[in-house]
Design an enzyme around this catalytic site. Structure first.
Site, PDB file in Angstrom:
ATOM      1  N   ARG A 101       0.882  -1.179   0.000  1.00 38.35           N
ATOM      2  CA  ARG A 101       0.000   0.000   0.000  1.00 38.35           C
ATOM      3  C   ARG A 101       0.913   1.220   0.000  1.00 38.35           C
ATOM      4  NH1 ARG A 101      -5.471   1.328   3.310  1.00 38.35           N
ATOM      5  NH2 ARG A 101      -6.154  -0.135   1.719  1.00 38.35           N
ATOM      6  N   HIS A 128      -7.159   0.811  -6.630  1.00 38.67           N
ATOM      7  CA  HIS A 128      -7.392  -0.032  -5.443  1.00 38.67           C
ATOM      8  C   HIS A 128      -8.092  -1.315  -5.924  1.00 38.67           C
ATOM      9  CE1 HIS A 128      -7.820  -1.248  -1.440  1.00 38.67           C
ATOM     10  NE2 HIS A 128      -8.758  -0.443  -1.000  1.00 38.67           N
ATOM     11  N   GLN A 131     -10.160  -3.877  -3.642  1.00 40.75           N
ATOM     12  CA  GLN A 131     -11.494  -3.446  -3.223  1.00 40.75           C
ATOM     13  C   GLN A 131     -12.528  -3.802  -4.290  1.00 40.75           C
ATOM     14  OE1 GLN A 131     -12.408  -1.707  -0.188  1.00 40.75           O
ATOM     15  NE2 GLN A 131     -14.392  -2.414  -0.936  1.00 40.75           N
ATOM     16  N   ASP A 216     -17.062   7.497  -2.280  1.00 40.59           N
ATOM     17  CA  ASP A 216     -15.858   7.334  -1.456  1.00 40.59           C
ATOM     18  C   ASP A 216     -15.562   8.695  -0.834  1.00 40.59           C
ATOM     19  OD1 ASP A 216     -13.491   6.378  -0.359  1.00 40.59           O
ATOM     20  OD2 ASP A 216     -12.357   6.408  -2.227  1.00 40.59           O
ATOM     21  N   CYS A 256     -16.314   1.907  -0.059  1.00 41.40           N
ATOM     22  CA  CYS A 256     -15.224   1.009   0.343  1.00 41.40           C
ATOM     23  C   CYS A 256     -14.895   1.120   1.828  1.00 41.40           C
ATOM     24  CB  CYS A 256     -13.982   1.280  -0.503  1.00 41.40           C
ATOM     25  SG  CYS A 256     -13.298   2.937  -0.273  1.00 41.40           S
ATOM     26  N   ARG A 284     -13.816  -8.342   1.565  1.00 40.81           N
ATOM     27  CA  ARG A 284     -12.391  -8.080   1.350  1.00 40.81           C
ATOM     28  C   ARG A 284     -11.586  -9.325   1.715  1.00 40.81           C
ATOM     29  NH1 ARG A 284     -10.375  -3.086   1.115  1.00 40.81           N
ATOM     30  NH2 ARG A 284      -8.598  -4.258   0.313  1.00 40.81           N
TER      31      ARG A 284
HETATM   32  N1   CP Z   1     -11.384  -0.100   2.052  1.00 43.01           N
HETATM   33  C1   CP Z   1     -10.136  -0.163   2.523  1.00 43.01           C
HETATM   34  O1   CP Z   1      -9.162  -0.380   1.786  1.00 43.01           O
HETATM   35  O2   CP Z   1     -10.051  -0.023   3.866  1.00 43.01           O
HETATM   36  P1   CP Z   1      -8.722   0.115   4.715  1.00 43.01           P
HETATM   37  O3   CP Z   1      -8.095   1.437   4.379  1.00 43.01           O
HETATM   38  O4   CP Z   1      -9.189   0.049   6.149  1.00 43.01           O
HETATM   39  O5   CP Z   1      -7.792  -1.024   4.378  1.00 43.01           O
HETATM   40  N1  NVA Z   2      -9.795   6.729  -1.772  1.00 47.59           N
HETATM   41  C1  NVA Z   2      -9.489   6.297  -0.426  1.00 47.59           C
HETATM   42  C2  NVA Z   2      -9.753   4.829  -0.269  1.00 47.59           C
HETATM   43  C3  NVA Z   2      -9.493   4.297   1.115  1.00 47.59           C
HETATM   44  C4  NVA Z   2      -9.720   2.824   1.224  1.00 47.59           C
HETATM   45  C5  NVA Z   2      -8.034   6.603  -0.127  1.00 47.59           C
HETATM   46  O1  NVA Z   2      -7.178   6.389  -1.005  1.00 47.59           O
HETATM   47  O2  NVA Z   2      -7.746   7.077   0.967  1.00 47.59           O
END
Ligand code: CP
Ligand code: NVA
Length: 297
Positions: A101, A128, A131, A216, A256, A284
């Site tokens: 990440r 992502h 997701q 989101d 998400c 997930r």
């Molecule tokens: N939706 C999602 O990726 O959640 P987290 O940031 O908690 O992993």
């Molecule tokens: N768009 C958001 C998604 C979090 C799961 C981010 O990148 O923070």
């Protein structure tokens, strides 16, 4: 009984040291001499916070009788400037798969270029994809195949929105994106797919008759300083029960998570029967398990 410590090489007699070196050579040629047959390890490198993604990966590995190693940039040498290519070369000799990440998508590509094992995008500023596996699974469980359906994305043209564009291609559905000027997804993604991806600045027309409505947060991780500016720009993009009422009769709502209740989505909508966000979150774990099984087999 004396305890044998190893504080310096000279704590052990030379024959024992030689025996350890020779045993290491043996274990290298057949790791299953000491590990459970074919037990796999997942490396997790997270530069941003996470609840769902991290827990889903770790629980999935545990349930598959494997294990995981969690690293943050700060706690690893990446935070002290060890090049991504070198980190990738080293870690991929020790683990069987690596989930990352991070911010720039190019970091993932650089890591993957030097890795001997599969690399998974656990969220970048651009995409992502994990997701989306869960979202498509959730839609399928509730309403059948998403193929041919209408999906409305309301809000920021961010990593999630851009993954929905990829999903529209992969799973063959119509995607209507409503987002303010200046916050559109990447043009190359939309222009290449204008047969199924429609962009407007009108949430109502995007949602009209849709089978699924998704939103989101307005400020993603790394954009915290833009929160106020974004809240203004997105003010008319909040998903409310009134907006949802324009969607199809059996339309579902997804997010998400984490959500800013009352901001991009009204709190009551998250708890409404049309909302499947908890199934989406649970999935997930199931979808990442399926992905790991696929990549590790
Ligand atoms: N939706 C999602 O990726 O959640 P987290 O940031 O908690 O992993
Ligand atoms: N768009 C958001 C998604 C979090 C799961 C981010 O990148 O923070």
């Amino acid at each position: 009984m004396t305890i044998q410590h190893f504080l310096s090489l000279l704590d052990l007699p030379p024959p024992d040291l030689r025996a350890i070196v020779n045993r290491a050579i043996e274990l290298k040629s057949d790791p299953n001499l000491v590990r459970k047959q074919n037990q796999k390890t997942l490396g997790l490198i997270f530069e941003k916070s996470s609840t769902r993604t991290r827990v889903a990966f770790e629980v999935a590995m545990n349930q598959m009788d494997g294990s995981s190693v969690f690293l943050t940039t700060d706690s690893s040498q990446l935070g002290r400037g060890e090049p991504i290519a070198d980190t990738s070369r080293v870690l991929s000799r020790m683990v069987d798969c690596i989930a990352i990440r991070t911010f720039e998508h190019s970091k993932l590509e650089e890591f993957a270029k030097y890795s001997q094992v599969p690399v998974i995008n656990a969220l970048s500023d651009t995409f992502h994809p994990c997701q989306l596996l869960a979202d498509v699974q959730t839609f399928t469980e509730h309403r059948g195949d998403i193929n041919g359906k209408i999906v409305a994305w309301v809000g920021d043209g961010n990593n999630m929105c851009q993954s929905y564009i990829n999903a529209a291609i992969a799973f063959d559905f119509e995607l209507r994106i409503a987002c303010p000027e200046g916050f559109h997804p990447k043009t190359e993604l939309t222009s290449q797919n204008n047969d199924r991806v429609l962009i407007s600045e009108n949430p109502k027309s995007a949602v009209l008759g849709a089978d699924l409505v998704v939103t989101d947060v307005w400020a993603s991780m790394g954009q915290e300083k833009e929160q106020v500016k974004r809240a203004k720009a997105f003010a008319k993009y909040k998903v409310t029960p009134e907006l949802m009422s324009l969607a199809g009769r059996n339309a579902l709502f997804m997010h998400c998570l984490p959500a800013h209740r009352g901001e991009e989505v009204s709190s009551e909508l998250i708890d409404d029967v049309s909302s499947v966000v908890w199934d989406e979150a649970e999935n997930r774990m199931h979808s990442q398990k399926a992905l790991l099984e696929f990549l590790l087999s």
